[in-house]
Design an enzyme around this catalytic site. Structure first.
Site: not given
Ligand code: H2U
Ligand code: ZN
Length: 355
Positions: A50, A53, A114, A154, A162, A165, A167, A169
């Site tokens: 992940c 994490c 996670h 989201n 995406s 875990h 989180h 934004q």
């Molecule tokens: P979402 O799951 O809402 O897409 O948010 C995850 C965000 O985390 C996504 O905008 C960022 C992605 O660009 N990200 C990083 O900045 N670094 C990473 O290593 C993975 C994801």
């Molecule tokens: Zn994680």
């Protein structure tokens, strides 16, 4: 005789000044559309693969610290980039208007675990997340060039999340975005006319009526708004008219943590499955913002089961949003669901006790 439980009608959203079509008679319609796969929900507490994490490397190679509560980092794939907005760069041609937008994008991990979600975190574990949102709001609002701080989550693959875990934004932009600009105009106008915030007056009426209230505590109320578009849309509203998360008192932050847990837990309990949604706060812009009243919107796509979702297509893209089940019916369903999570009713309390 017009019966809003039976007859098609439209309802007005005073925050956006838009209408929604309600077709309650349509809930008996047969369904032969898409069936989505129920997402698997067993996850380890730590996933070595992940990006979020503790101790792991992100996609850009940066290493996450061994964080123990919340963790904020710059989005490696930011939609907005910092910088000076060049004066006079806006194009004046009415048909080809454009202007530069700058900003700051960050990601906030809610927990080192996670396998957790807001619904499966305890209120005491969510409270630092609220504090983090407040700190980020205050810091970014006072950053030169920032016009609005949008915090959003989201949740679930269905909403384009995406990574499971927990989180959210932050996109802090030089401009005030569309949805916020609509609410800004409506709230300012209402405040000038009545000397109270639009949402104080709306909330007072809703708490009197009760039929659309899903949950309420000392500092916050959760309701399916009269003008909801999504089947189980929920709006959480601060009971005191505060303009931003950073204005909340300690007690109100506890209330916010508690109501977030209640709403997300009941969402998961609704179909006994992880409930996808987009959630975010609306709060005062960095400058101005008269009449602003802090609130959050949950926009969940699910309609009839964990796999049958609503799409905003066809008439909704071309004409106006439409819903079948009424807001009152959805609120009643959410109200009657248990406040303990279907998967692990005792786990949060055990973690709290161990703290
Ligand atoms: P979402 O799951 O809402 O897409 O948010 C995850 C965000 O985390 C996504 O905008 C960022 C992605 O660009 N990200 C990083 O900045 N670094 C990473 O290593 C993975 C994801
Ligand atoms: Zn994680």
């Amino acid at each position: 005789m017009f019966d809003p439980k039976e007859h098609p009608h439209r309802r007005y959203n005073p925050l956006t000044r838009e209408w929604v079509l309600v077709s309650p008679h349509r809930t008996r319609r047969p369904w032969q559309g898409q069936v989505e796969e129920t997402p698997a929900n067993a996850r380890p507490a730590y996933d070595p693969g992940c990006y979020l994490c503790p101790g792991n490397s992100r996609a850009g190679g940066e290493e996450n610290p061994e964080y123990t509560s919340t963790f904020v980092f710059p989005n490696g794939f930011a939609a907005l980039l910092p910088g000076e907005t060049a004066a006079g760069a806006a194009a004046a041609d009415p048909f080809f208007q454009m202007e530069p937008v700058t900003g700051i994008c960050r990601v906030i991990c809610f927990s080192p675990r996670h396998d957790l979600t807001l619904a499966e975190m305890s209120v005491a574990e969510i409270r630092p997340v609220v504090d983090c949102w407040a700190e980020q709001t205050a810091e970014l609002n006072s950053t030169p060039g920032i016009g609005y701080v949008q915090i959003f989550e989201n949740r679930g693959e269905m909403m384009g999340c995406s990574n499971p875990h927990p989180h959210c934004q932050i996109w802090a932009s030089s401009v005030v975005p569309n949805e916020v600009a609509k609410e800004d105009a409506a709230q300012a106008e209402y405040f000038h006319a009545h000397g109270r915030t639009l949402l104080s007056d709306y909330l007072e009426r809703e708490l009197e009526k009760g039929e659309r209230v899903a949950a309420v505590n000392e500092g916050f109320a959760a309701l399916v708004p009269f003008w909801a578009v999504w089947p189980y849309e929920v709006m959480i509203v601060s009971r005191r008219a505060v303009a931003g998360i950073d204005d909340l008192s300690g007690g109100e932050r506890d209330s916010l943590a508690a109501i977030l847990k209640t709403v997300t837990t009941r969402y998961d309990n609704l179909f006994r499955a992880p409930f996808p949604y987009s959630f975010g706060f609306h709060q005062r812009p960095a400058k101005g913002g008269e009449g602003w009243h802090l609130h959050g919107h949950f926009y969940p796509p699910l309609l009839r089961s964990a796999v049958v979702r609503k799409f905003l297509v066809g008439y909704e893209m071309l004409a106006m949003p439409q819903r079948d089940i009424t807001a009152e019916w959805a609120a009643a369903r959410l109200r009657e669901l248990p406040e303990t999570h279907y998967r692990n009713p005792g786990e949060c309390r055990m973690r709290d006790a161990a703290r």
